[in-house]
Scaffold this motif. Structure first.
Motif, PDB file in Angstrom:
ATOM      1  N   LYS A  79      15.151  12.620 -19.618  1.00  0.00           N
ATOM      2  CA  LYS A  79      14.386  11.380 -19.553  1.00  0.00           C
ATOM      3  C   LYS A  79      12.907  11.720 -19.510  1.00  0.00           C
ATOM      4  CE  LYS A  79      17.851   8.607 -17.267  1.00  0.00           C
ATOM      5  NZ  LYS A  79      18.167   7.801 -16.102  1.00  0.00           N
ATOM      6  N   ARG A  80      12.158  11.057 -20.349  1.00  0.00           N
ATOM      7  CA  ARG A  80      10.736  11.360 -20.430  1.00  0.00           C
ATOM      8  C   ARG A  80       9.922  10.552 -19.432  1.00  0.00           C
ATOM      9  NH1 ARG A  80       9.865  14.536 -24.841  1.00  0.00           N
ATOM     10  NH2 ARG A  80       7.644  14.190 -24.779  1.00  0.00           N
ATOM     11  N   LEU A  81      10.487   9.482 -18.927  1.00  0.00           N
ATOM     12  CA  LEU A  81       9.782   8.640 -17.973  1.00  0.00           C
ATOM     13  C   LEU A  81      10.507   8.718 -16.642  1.00  0.00           C
ATOM     14  CD1 LEU A  81       7.574   6.569 -17.452  1.00  0.00           C
ATOM     15  CD2 LEU A  81       9.164   4.801 -18.162  1.00  0.00           C
ATOM     16  N   ASP A  82       9.860   9.315 -15.647  1.00  0.00           N
ATOM     17  CA  ASP A  82      10.455   9.459 -14.327  1.00  0.00           C
ATOM     18  C   ASP A  82       9.866   8.387 -13.423  1.00  0.00           C
ATOM     19  OD1 ASP A  82      11.749  10.291 -12.096  1.00  0.00           O
ATOM     20  OD2 ASP A  82      10.629  12.164 -11.855  1.00  0.00           O
ATOM     21  N   LEU A  83      10.586   7.273 -13.277  1.00  0.00           N
ATOM     22  CA  LEU A  83      10.084   6.166 -12.466  1.00  0.00           C
ATOM     23  C   LEU A  83      10.104   6.489 -10.982  1.00  0.00           C
ATOM     24  CD1 LEU A  83      11.670   3.118 -14.301  1.00  0.00           C
ATOM     25  CD2 LEU A  83       9.341   3.965 -14.429  1.00  0.00           C
ATOM     26  N   GLY A  84      11.028   7.308 -10.548  1.00  0.00           N
ATOM     27  CA  GLY A  84      11.103   7.665  -9.129  1.00  0.00           C
ATOM     28  C   GLY A  84       9.862   8.399  -8.664  1.00  0.00           C
ATOM     29  N   ARG A  85       9.393   9.325  -9.480  1.00  0.00           N
ATOM     30  CA  ARG A  85       8.194  10.081  -9.117  1.00  0.00           C
ATOM     31  C   ARG A  85       6.972   9.165  -9.097  1.00  0.00           C
ATOM     32  NH1 ARG A  85       6.788  15.059 -12.815  1.00  0.00           N
ATOM     33  NH2 ARG A  85       6.901  13.349 -14.297  1.00  0.00           N
ATOM     34  N   ALA A  86       6.855   8.264 -10.051  1.00  0.00           N
ATOM     35  CA  ALA A  86       5.724   7.332 -10.087  1.00  0.00           C
ATOM     36  C   ALA A  86       5.772   6.382  -8.889  1.00  0.00           C
ATOM     37  CB  ALA A  86       5.732   6.540 -11.387  1.00  0.00           C
ATOM     38  N   ALA A  87       6.978   5.944  -8.502  1.00  0.00           N
ATOM     39  CA  ALA A  87       7.099   5.043  -7.347  1.00  0.00           C
ATOM     40  C   ALA A  87       6.714   5.761  -6.058  1.00  0.00           C
ATOM     41  CB  ALA A  87       8.526   4.516  -7.254  1.00  0.00           C
ATOM     42  N   ARG A  88       7.119   7.029  -5.904  1.00  0.00           N
ATOM     43  CA  ARG A  88       6.742   7.789  -4.695  1.00  0.00           C
ATOM     44  C   ARG A  88       5.235   8.001  -4.631  1.00  0.00           C
ATOM     45  NH1 ARG A  88      11.487  10.374  -6.204  1.00  0.00           N
ATOM     46  NH2 ARG A  88      10.356  12.004  -7.309  1.00  0.00           N
ATOM     47  N   ALA A  89       4.597   8.261  -5.775  1.00  0.00           N
ATOM     48  CA  ALA A  89       3.143   8.460  -5.787  1.00  0.00           C
ATOM     49  C   ALA A  89       2.414   7.165  -5.432  1.00  0.00           C
ATOM     50  CB  ALA A  89       2.698   8.953  -7.164  1.00  0.00           C
ATOM     51  N   ALA A  90       2.895   6.025  -5.949  1.00  0.00           N
ATOM     52  CA  ALA A  90       2.260   4.749  -5.624  1.00  0.00           C
ATOM     53  C   ALA A  90       2.465   4.401  -4.156  1.00  0.00           C
ATOM     54  CB  ALA A  90       2.833   3.650  -6.513  1.00  0.00           C
ATOM     55  N   GLU A  91       3.632   4.712  -3.625  1.00  0.00           N
ATOM     56  CA  GLU A  91       3.908   4.438  -2.209  1.00  0.00           C
ATOM     57  C   GLU A  91       3.018   5.278  -1.302  1.00  0.00           C
ATOM     58  OE1 GLU A  91       7.703   4.630   0.861  1.00  0.00           O
ATOM     59  OE2 GLU A  91       7.956   5.164  -1.230  1.00  0.00           O
ATOM     60  N   ALA A  92       2.776   6.518  -1.695  1.00  0.00           N
ATOM     61  CA  ALA A  92       1.913   7.386  -0.888  1.00  0.00           C
ATOM     62  C   ALA A  92       0.454   6.945  -0.959  1.00  0.00           C
ATOM     63  CB  ALA A  92       2.046   8.830  -1.357  1.00  0.00           C
ATOM     64  N   ALA A  93       0.034   6.377  -2.091  1.00  0.00           N
ATOM     65  CA  ALA A  93      -1.361   5.976  -2.257  1.00  0.00           C
ATOM     66  C   ALA A  93      -1.654   4.600  -1.693  1.00  0.00           C
ATOM     67  CB  ALA A  93      -1.733   6.004  -3.738  1.00  0.00           C
ATOM     68  N   LEU A  94      -0.642   3.808  -1.374  1.00  0.00           N
ATOM     69  CA  LEU A  94      -0.849   2.431  -0.926  1.00  0.00           C
ATOM     70  C   LEU A  94      -1.643   2.320   0.374  1.00  0.00           C
ATOM     71  CD1 LEU A  94      -0.288  -0.525  -1.554  1.00  0.00           C
ATOM     72  CD2 LEU A  94       1.826  -0.313  -0.244  1.00  0.00           C
ATOM     73  N   PRO A  95      -1.339   3.053   1.455  1.00  0.00           N
ATOM     74  CA  PRO A  95      -2.139   2.910   2.682  1.00  0.00           C
ATOM     75  C   PRO A  95      -3.611   3.252   2.473  1.00  0.00           C
ATOM     76  CG  PRO A  95      -0.097   4.069   3.155  1.00  0.00           C
ATOM     77  CD  PRO A  95      -0.195   3.933   1.684  1.00  0.00           C
ATOM     78  N   GLY A  96      -3.872   4.296   1.698  1.00  0.00           N
ATOM     79  CA  GLY A  96      -5.262   4.670   1.433  1.00  0.00           C
ATOM     80  C   GLY A  96      -5.996   3.597   0.640  1.00  0.00           C
ATOM     81  N   ALA A  97      -5.315   2.947  -0.297  1.00  0.00           N
ATOM     82  CA  ALA A  97      -5.950   1.889  -1.085  1.00  0.00           C
ATOM     83  C   ALA A  97      -6.256   0.680  -0.219  1.00  0.00           C
ATOM     84  CB  ALA A  97      -5.035   1.492  -2.246  1.00  0.00           C
ATOM     85  N   ILE A  98      -5.400   0.369   0.743  1.00  0.00           N
ATOM     86  CA  ILE A  98      -5.658  -0.767   1.642  1.00  0.00           C
ATOM     87  C   ILE A  98      -6.866  -0.479   2.515  1.00  0.00           C
ATOM     88  CG2 ILE A  98      -4.736  -2.053   3.609  1.00  0.00           C
ATOM     89  CD1 ILE A  98      -1.963  -1.766   2.305  1.00  0.00           C
ATOM     90  N   VAL A  99      -6.918   0.719   3.068  1.00  0.00           N
ATOM     91  CA  VAL A  99      -8.034   1.068   3.956  1.00  0.00           C
ATOM     92  C   VAL A  99      -9.341   1.121   3.174  1.00  0.00           C
ATOM     93  CG1 VAL A  99      -8.987   2.928   5.384  1.00  0.00           C
ATOM     94  CG2 VAL A  99      -6.596   2.256   5.627  1.00  0.00           C
ATOM     95  N   SER A 100      -9.338   1.675   1.971  1.00  0.00           N
ATOM     96  CA  SER A 100     -10.581   1.799   1.215  1.00  0.00           C
ATOM     97  C   SER A 100     -11.087   0.451   0.718  1.00  0.00           C
ATOM     98  CB  SER A 100     -10.402   2.756   0.039  1.00  0.00           C
ATOM     99  OG  SER A 100      -9.503   2.195  -0.894  1.00  0.00           O
ATOM    100  N   ASN A 101     -10.224  -0.518   0.502  1.00  0.00           N
ATOM    101  CA  ASN A 101     -10.641  -1.830   0.021  1.00  0.00           C
ATOM    102  C   ASN A 101     -10.766  -2.857   1.145  1.00  0.00           C
ATOM    103  OD1 ASN A 101     -10.826  -1.187  -2.731  1.00  0.00           O
ATOM    104  ND2 ASN A 101      -8.596  -1.280  -2.897  1.00  0.00           N
ATOM    105  N   TRP A 102     -10.624  -2.433   2.373  1.00  0.00           N
ATOM    106  CA  TRP A 102     -10.710  -3.350   3.516  1.00  0.00           C
ATOM    107  C   TRP A 102     -12.154  -3.778   3.692  1.00  0.00           C
ATOM    108  CZ3 TRP A 102      -6.841  -5.411   6.336  1.00  0.00           C
ATOM    109  CH2 TRP A 102      -7.188  -6.086   7.493  1.00  0.00           C
ATOM    110  N   VAL A 103     -12.404  -5.082   3.791  1.00  0.00           N
ATOM    111  CA  VAL A 103     -13.743  -5.615   4.034  1.00  0.00           C
ATOM    112  C   VAL A 103     -13.724  -6.215   5.422  1.00  0.00           C
ATOM    113  CG1 VAL A 103     -15.483  -7.256   3.261  1.00  0.00           C
ATOM    114  CG2 VAL A 103     -14.073  -6.059   1.592  1.00  0.00           C
ATOM    115  N   GLU A 104     -14.475  -5.615   6.327  1.00  0.00           N
ATOM    116  CA  GLU A 104     -14.432  -6.026   7.735  1.00  0.00           C
ATOM    117  C   GLU A 104     -14.986  -7.429   7.919  1.00  0.00           C
ATOM    118  OE1 GLU A 104     -13.117  -5.504  11.432  1.00  0.00           O
ATOM    119  OE2 GLU A 104     -12.959  -3.970   9.893  1.00  0.00           O
ATOM    120  N   GLY A 105     -16.057  -7.765   7.236  1.00  0.00           N
ATOM    121  CA  GLY A 105     -16.712  -9.055   7.442  1.00  0.00           C
ATOM    122  C   GLY A 105     -15.888 -10.234   6.939  1.00  0.00           C
ATOM    123  N   ARG A 106     -15.032 -10.034   6.001  1.00  0.00           N
ATOM    124  CA  ARG A 106     -14.294 -11.144   5.410  1.00  0.00           C
ATOM    125  C   ARG A 106     -13.275 -11.716   6.390  1.00  0.00           C
ATOM    126  NH1 ARG A 106     -10.935 -10.367   0.020  1.00  0.00           N
ATOM    127  NH2 ARG A 106     -12.121  -8.467   0.140  1.00  0.00           N
TER     128      ARG A 106
END
Length: 131
Positions: A79-106
């Motif tokens: 299989k040329r498309l490994d969805l499991g690996r892409a899903a694990r990478a997105a899951e690992a990056a999700l907390p960092g994306a929330i923290v980096s895009n958090w706007v305190e004043g809003r």
């Protein structure tokens, strides 16, 4: 009625005719039925005739063959498309994306109670009547 793909073993059992393999240097190999004839409807029948005494004969014995199956080589491709690996990478990056895009004043002004809940601009009743 049988379901599923027609295989050479099923075809031999159904028709009572054995298949012979013909290997070719170029192109796919063939499985052919010897001493058969093709009817007007496209079905394969044994090329024999019955006499009145019950014996069978064929004037074309061994001379008529009909290709029944083409044997095409198959390989399993990885299989040329490994969805499991892409899903694990997105899951690992999700907390960092929330923290980096958090706007305190809003959210702080709403949390302190300075801004009330949004006002409704539509009637409350479900039947179209006003309260």
């Amino acid at each position: 009625m049988r379901r599923g793909p027609l295989t050479p073993a099923i075809w031999e059992r159904k028709t009572g005719t054995s298949l012979r393999m013909i290997r070719r240097r170029y192109g796919p190999s063939l499985l052919v039925a010897d001493n058969v004839r093709i009817t007007k409807s496209g079905r394969i029948r044994p090329n024999v005739t019955r006499r009145k005494d019950g014996t069978t004969y064929s004037r074309l014995a061994g001379r008529s063959s009909a290709p029944i199956f083409l044997l095409v080589p198959q390989v399993r491709l990885p299989k040329r498309l490994d969805l499991g690996r892409a899903a694990r990478a997105a899951e690992a990056a999700l907390p960092g994306a929330i923290v980096s895009n958090w706007v305190e004043g809003r959210f702080s002004s709403h949390a302190e109670g300075l801004v009330g809940p949004p006002r409704r601009s539509y009637p409350r009743g479900g039947n179209g009547s006003f309260p």
